[in-house]
Design a protein around this motif. Structure first.
Motif, PDB file in Angstrom:
ATOM      1  N   ILE A  23       0.873  -1.173   0.000  1.00  0.00           N
ATOM      2  CA  ILE A  23       0.000   0.000   0.000  1.00  0.00           C
ATOM      3  C   ILE A  23       0.908   1.220   0.000  1.00  0.00           C
ATOM      4  O   ILE A  23       1.865   1.283   0.772  1.00  0.00           O
ATOM      5  CB  ILE A  23      -0.911   0.010   1.241  1.00  0.00           C
ATOM      6  N   TYR A  27      -1.253   7.054   1.006  1.00  0.00           N
ATOM      7  CA  TYR A  27      -2.347   6.825   0.064  1.00  0.00           C
ATOM      8  C   TYR A  27      -3.559   7.708   0.305  1.00  0.00           C
ATOM      9  O   TYR A  27      -4.340   7.941  -0.581  1.00  0.00           O
ATOM     10  CB  TYR A  27      -2.742   5.349   0.026  1.00  0.00           C
ATOM     11  N   PHE A  31      -6.462   4.669  -2.396  1.00  0.00           N
ATOM     12  CA  PHE A  31      -5.941   3.340  -2.731  1.00  0.00           C
ATOM     13  C   PHE A  31      -7.095   2.391  -3.021  1.00  0.00           C
ATOM     14  O   PHE A  31      -8.067   2.324  -2.275  1.00  0.00           O
ATOM     15  CB  PHE A  31      -5.091   2.785  -1.586  1.00  0.00           C
ATOM     16  N   ALA A  92     -10.029  -3.930  -1.764  1.00  0.00           N
ATOM     17  CA  ALA A  92      -9.366  -3.258  -0.644  1.00  0.00           C
ATOM     18  C   ALA A  92     -10.329  -2.358   0.116  1.00  0.00           C
ATOM     19  O   ALA A  92      -9.905  -1.481   0.863  1.00  0.00           O
ATOM     20  CB  ALA A  92      -8.167  -2.451  -1.142  1.00  0.00           C
ATOM     21  N   VAL A  95      -9.750  -1.712   3.850  1.00  0.00           N
ATOM     22  CA  VAL A  95      -8.578  -0.972   4.335  1.00  0.00           C
ATOM     23  C   VAL A  95      -9.055   0.355   4.887  1.00  0.00           C
ATOM     24  O   VAL A  95      -9.795   1.092   4.239  1.00  0.00           O
ATOM     25  CB  VAL A  95      -7.559  -0.748   3.192  1.00  0.00           C
ATOM     26  N   GLN A  97      -9.299   4.020   5.518  1.00  0.00           N
ATOM     27  CA  GLN A  97      -8.886   5.158   4.706  1.00  0.00           C
ATOM     28  C   GLN A  97      -9.099   6.425   5.496  1.00  0.00           C
ATOM     29  O   GLN A  97     -10.181   6.972   5.551  1.00  0.00           O
ATOM     30  CB  GLN A  97      -9.677   5.184   3.392  1.00  0.00           C
TER      31      GLN A  97
END
Length: 98
Positions: A23, A27, A31, A92, A95, A97
């Motif tokens: 990653i 990001y 991402f 993703a 993930v 963020q």
């Protein structure tokens, strides 16, 4: 050629798969990792290999090599015809963020 994710529907497997991916350090929420969420996973992988796709098996998922954008629709159609659930999505999405 590009590589797309192939992952099972469950969050635990996707977490293991994503744990092996790089990653970007900064990001900042942009991402994403496109791929196929499938069920049943093993049947989907077997079918893709039999259809001539190259798969690299990883912990929690696999990467499939595709040679054109049209391959996304071809894979979706192949799996759907075989009664395998398939959704092209951002794998993703679990993930964090910030």
């Amino acid at each position: 050629m590009s590589r797309l994710a192939v992952v099972p529907c469950d969050a635990e497997s996707r977490g293991r798969y994503l744990g092996q991916k790089d990653i970007p350090l900064h990001y900042m929420g942009d991402f994403s990792l496109p791929g196929f969420v499938v069920d049943p996973f093993k049947d989907a992988c077997k079918l893709l290999i039999e259809a001539g796709y190259h798969l690299e098996e990883l912990d929690g998922g696999a990467d499939v090599t595709v040679d054109s954008p049209g391959a996304v629709m071809e894979i979706e159609s192949l799996l759907s015809r075989s009664q395998i659930f398939c959704q092209f999505a951002d794998v993703a999405d679990t993930v964090y963020q910030a």
